[in-house]
Enzyme design. Sequence first.
Site, PDB file in Angstrom:
ATOM      1  N   LEU A 143     -35.196 -15.386 -33.028  1.00  0.00           N
ATOM      2  CA  LEU A 143     -34.317 -14.893 -31.967  1.00  0.00           C
ATOM      3  C   LEU A 143     -32.902 -14.939 -32.546  1.00  0.00           C
ATOM      4  O   LEU A 143     -32.577 -15.863 -33.313  1.00  0.00           O
ATOM      5  CB  LEU A 143     -34.397 -15.791 -30.729  1.00  0.00           C
ATOM      6  CG  LEU A 143     -35.681 -15.714 -29.888  1.00  0.00           C
ATOM      7  CD1 LEU A 143     -35.636 -16.715 -28.742  1.00  0.00           C
ATOM      8  CD2 LEU A 143     -35.903 -14.305 -29.339  1.00  0.00           C
ATOM      9  N   ASP A 144     -32.075 -13.974 -32.176  1.00  0.00           N
ATOM     10  CA  ASP A 144     -30.690 -13.978 -32.663  1.00  0.00           C
ATOM     11  C   ASP A 144     -29.966 -15.235 -32.180  1.00  0.00           C
ATOM     12  O   ASP A 144     -30.368 -15.840 -31.178  1.00  0.00           O
ATOM     13  CB  ASP A 144     -29.935 -12.752 -32.128  1.00  0.00           C
ATOM     14  CG  ASP A 144     -30.490 -11.451 -32.687  1.00  0.00           C
ATOM     15  OD1 ASP A 144     -31.148 -11.491 -33.741  1.00  0.00           O
ATOM     16  OD2 ASP A 144     -30.260 -10.404 -32.044  1.00  0.00           O
TER      17      ASP A 144
END
Length: 247
Positions: free
Chosen positions: A101-102
């Site tokens: 996930l960013d």
Amino acid sequence: MRLDKYLCEAGIGTRSEVKKLISKKKVTVNDRCADDPGMHIAPGSDAVFADGKEITFKEHVYYMLNKPAGVITASKDRNDKTVLDFFPDVLKDRLEPVGRLDKDTEGLLLLTDDGALIHRLISPKYHVDKEYEVHIPEMLSEEAVKRIEEGLDIGDDKPTLPAKVKIPDRMCEPKCGAVAVINLIIHEGRFHQVKRMAEAVGSKVLYLKRLRMGSIVLDERLGTGEYRELTQQEIDYLYEDSKGGKR
Ligand code: URA
């Protein structure tokens, strides 16, 4: 394996909690009280009980984390806090995130040491779906929804697989200056995929949270930065999801 390590890896507690349990004479190995946290045991053949409960050997461990923003999905980083930093050392050494996930994305992140499962869950071949809550500056037009649902050119070799836009099941307060919230279900995990899809239809992601991966839904009882072990049923579902077909 050392007894204290075995108990920590089984999720009984931290090293010091486990040592306390042993010193209180609450741990037995083959029906004898264990008093040395460093004693060696044979996982799978020695019978270990803690507080009267049998502690069976787990070949693999499976967790979900409610990832906060500001934390990177990596095992180690010199500058930033990582998703592994939420876990005790004994798990940190073992766990690997399932995909990324960013840094600014929140929500469901699975972590395990089951390499074969990780491979299948992130492989484009199996198309395990992921559902995101996407906060945007204004509601998407019908045309934008149609393009997302047909497959979009986001500048890669191939267009994205057809995705699904949903109105969230529950009312959800828009965050970070957003005005509208949609749920987006995608079947791939390309780099910055949701953000690039939003941009390709003239929108912009202002806040992003993953709600679901395959059949595993983020546990709403987990605050950001909190984690829990997956249940046996959830693990079975993940195996089903990664066989390629949905239940
Ligand atoms: N898509 C993104 O753009 N970012 C994420 O973190 C996950 C999916």
